[in-house]
Write a protein that holds these residues in place. Structure first.
Motif, mmCIF file in Angstrom:
data_model
loop_
_atom_site.group_PDB
_atom_site.id
_atom_site.type_symbol
_atom_site.label_atom_id
_atom_site.label_comp_id
_atom_site.label_asym_id
_atom_site.label_seq_id
_atom_site.Cartn_x
_atom_site.Cartn_y
_atom_site.Cartn_z
ATOM 1 N N GLY A 33 -45.259 49.631 36.333
ATOM 2 C CA GLY A 33 -44.085 50.360 36.197
ATOM 3 C C GLY A 33 -44.235 51.402 35.133
ATOM 4 O O GLY A 33 -43.523 52.544 35.201
ATOM 5 N N TYR A 34 -44.730 50.959 33.924
ATOM 6 C CA TYR A 34 -44.809 52.019 32.910
ATOM 7 C C TYR A 34 -45.494 53.100 33.195
ATOM 8 O O TYR A 34 -45.156 54.280 33.139
ATOM 9 N N PHE A 35 -46.811 52.908 33.986
ATOM 10 C CA PHE A 35 -47.484 54.272 34.383
ATOM 11 C C PHE A 35 -46.767 54.994 35.654
ATOM 12 O O PHE A 35 -47.044 56.246 35.453
ATOM 13 N N ALA A 36 -46.021 54.163 36.507
ATOM 14 C CA ALA A 36 -45.319 54.944 37.387
ATOM 15 C C ALA A 36 -44.321 55.743 36.910
ATOM 16 O O ALA A 36 -44.084 56.986 37.260
ATOM 17 N N TRP A 37 -43.583 55.215 35.800
ATOM 18 C CA TRP A 37 -42.583 56.016 35.262
ATOM 19 C C TRP A 37 -43.171 57.368 34.405
ATOM 20 O O TRP A 37 -42.508 58.356 34.808
ATOM 21 N N VAL A 38 -44.368 57.119 34.032
ATOM 22 C CA VAL A 38 -44.717 58.364 33.140
ATOM 23 C C VAL A 38 -45.327 59.406 34.125
ATOM 24 O O VAL A 38 -45.170 60.554 34.162
ATOM 25 N N TRP B 264 -38.220 50.475 44.558
ATOM 26 C CA TRP B 264 -37.622 49.346 45.605
ATOM 27 C C TRP B 264 -38.930 48.802 46.419
ATOM 28 O O TRP B 264 -38.820 47.743 46.912
ATOM 29 N N LEU B 265 -39.954 49.950 46.864
ATOM 30 C CA LEU B 265 -40.945 49.314 47.666
ATOM 31 C C LEU B 265 -41.948 48.468 46.897
ATOM 32 O O LEU B 265 -42.323 47.473 47.296
ATOM 33 N N ALA B 266 -41.891 48.532 45.595
ATOM 34 C CA ALA B 266 -42.792 47.530 44.829
ATOM 35 C C ALA B 266 -42.052 46.134 44.833
ATOM 36 O O ALA B 266 -42.738 45.326 44.719
ATOM 37 N N TRP B 267 -40.701 46.099 44.459
ATOM 38 C CA TRP B 267 -39.945 45.016 44.487
ATOM 39 C C TRP B 267 -39.986 44.206 45.678
ATOM 40 O O TRP B 267 -40.077 42.923 45.955
#
Length: 455
Positions: free
Chosen positions: A374-379, A345-348
């Motif tokens: 988004g990929y690295f944040a997910w991991v 939400w903050l990134a959006w």
């Protein structure tokens, strides 16, 4: 009971000599016979009218091209004109069939292509009709078009008028056939057909791989297996493509045969080959779904590259939440999902503020950066734990400690006779062609229907 005398094994050299003699005969036979003339290459398909002789004037050519494009836009059918100097050494019917197959005129599954070929120096002409139009343009109708519209003009030297009249007559016949409505991407999505040489290389490689595997497992002599694996694709390539491309199926067959010989020996090689086979199958299936038909070798290669790069990304998406659920429990998993939602939400909001609400100007590089973030944040969010980074959790350490303690107690009770079964198991395991012009074939086929004529 008397022991049975061992059977004498027959030497392998007589059979090998016979096989090699057949190979030499197969190689020498084309030299004894008169070598056939090389087939002329099929011209590139870049326009509805292909005139390699400069026979047509610009006005006639423009009229023919406009008629073909309007016909394809209205009905989806493809009308193609080809004018060459000669079809030699082939007859006009064989040459027209080869060109039709190479260009894949018409739509895949509908087969609504028509090819009009004129060979000036041979004084021969041919109308080649696709499967889907043989009901409206049977051989008799094609012969009528030749006799009434094309050949009389060609006999008087009026090439432009004859081709124009025949093209108009064919377009009128095609318009009478109820064809499926044209789709915008019917021709753009069609994959080029496999060439005979590509089929020979693929089938020859598969045959050599299977033969090499059987030769290694059953102990067949290599002097028999090698010629048997290489001779069929070599002869087929010689017949279809001539001696210039003979090295390609031989190279594919030799590489596949060597792989087949090595597979039964090494387990790791079987694992790698199996993974590669699964990846190629997935790539071929994906390419077939995208192309909505039989994919070309280039499409399968692109699919294999996509699978190669997508596999670790897919593992990176699936594995972290599974590890978090298993190692940190439901509460830890829920906390990580909430943290990831807050970060998203903050990134959006930050992205909207940065672009002033207009995401269309972000560009491919910007979206790539967003995807990597988004990929690295997910991991990282799902694996954010020092215990996870070290490869073990407290729960697992506790279980392992209790297990080792129980093993030591059982060893002390038994007098310390030796290591536990789990430890012994662990120790044993430790020792083990032209640019896009907007005009191309759509994957159509022809069964040889049509008519030929001369003037």
């Amino acid at each position: 009971m008397a022991a049975r005398a061992p059977q004498r094994r027959l030497p392998a050299w007589p059979g090998a000599a016979v096989v090699w003699l057949l190979c030499l005969c197969a190689w020498a036979l084309p030299l004894w016979a008169q070598a056939p003339a090389a087939l002329p290459p099929v011209p590139a398909l870049d326009s509805p009218v292909r005139d390699d002789t400069g026979t047509l004037d610009p006005a006639t050519r423009a009229r023919l091209e406009a008629r073909a494009r309007e016909l394809r836009a209205r009905s989806g059918a493809q009308l193609q004109v080809l004018i060459v100097a000669s079809a030699a050494p082939e007859d006009i019917a064989t040459y027209a069939q080869r060109v039709f197959d190479a260009w894949a005129l018409g739509r895949a599954g509908v087969d609504d292509g028509v090819l009009l070929v004129v060979a000036r120096d041979d004084r021969r002409a041919r109308i080649q009709v696709g499967y889907g139009l043989e009901g409206r343009i049977p051989d008799a109708a094609a012969q009528d078009v030749l006799s009434a519209y094309l050949l009389p003009h060609l006999a008087r030297g009026e090439y432009g008028a004859g081709v124009d009249a025949a093209s108009a007559a064919l377009a009128a016949l095609i318009e009478q056939e109820p064809l499926p409505a044209p789709a915008a991407d019917a021709y753009a999505a069609a994959a080029p057909a496999w060439s005979p040489l590509a089929r020979i290389c693929a089938l020859g490689g598969a045959f050599a791989l299977a033969l090499g595997w059987c030769a290694q497992r059953r102990g067949w002599p290599l002097a028999w297996a090698a010629p048997a694996a290489l001779l069929p694709p070599a002869v087929a390539a010689w017949v279809w493509s001539g001696p210039a491309w003979l090295w390609l199926p031989l190279l594919c067959g030799a590489a596949a045969g060597a792989l087949g010989l090595a597979l039964p020996r090494w387990r790791w090689l079987r694992s790698v080959a199996g993974a590669a086979a699964v990846g190629l199958a997935v790539a071929a299936l994906g390419a077939a779904l995208v192309r909505r038909g039989v994919p070309a070798p280039g499409d399968i290669g692109l699919g294999a590259v996509a699978v190669l790069f997508a596999t670790p990304l897919l593992v990176g998406l699936v594995a972290p939440p599974m590890i978090a659920w298993q190692e940190r429990g439901r509460l830890g998993f829920a906390l990580r999902v909430g943290a990831l939602a807050a970060i998203a939400w903050l990134a959006w909001r930050l992205l909207l503020r940065t672009t002033d609400g207009d995401l269309s100007g972000l560009g491919a590089g910007g979206w790539l950066g967003v995807g990597l973030f988004g990929y690295f944040a997910w991991v990282l969010v799902f694996l954010l734990s020092g215990e996870i980074w070290s490869g073990r959790s407290r729960k697992r350490d506790g279980r392992a400690g209790r297990g080792r303690g129980g093993e030591r107690e059982r060893g002390e009770r038994s007098g310390g006779a030796g290591p536990s079964r789990s430890e012994s198991n662990r120790s044993e395991a430790g020792g083990s062609d032209a640019g896009d012009t907007g005009w191309s074939g759509g994957g159509g086929r022809s069964g040889g229907g049509g008519a030929s004529g001369s003037w």
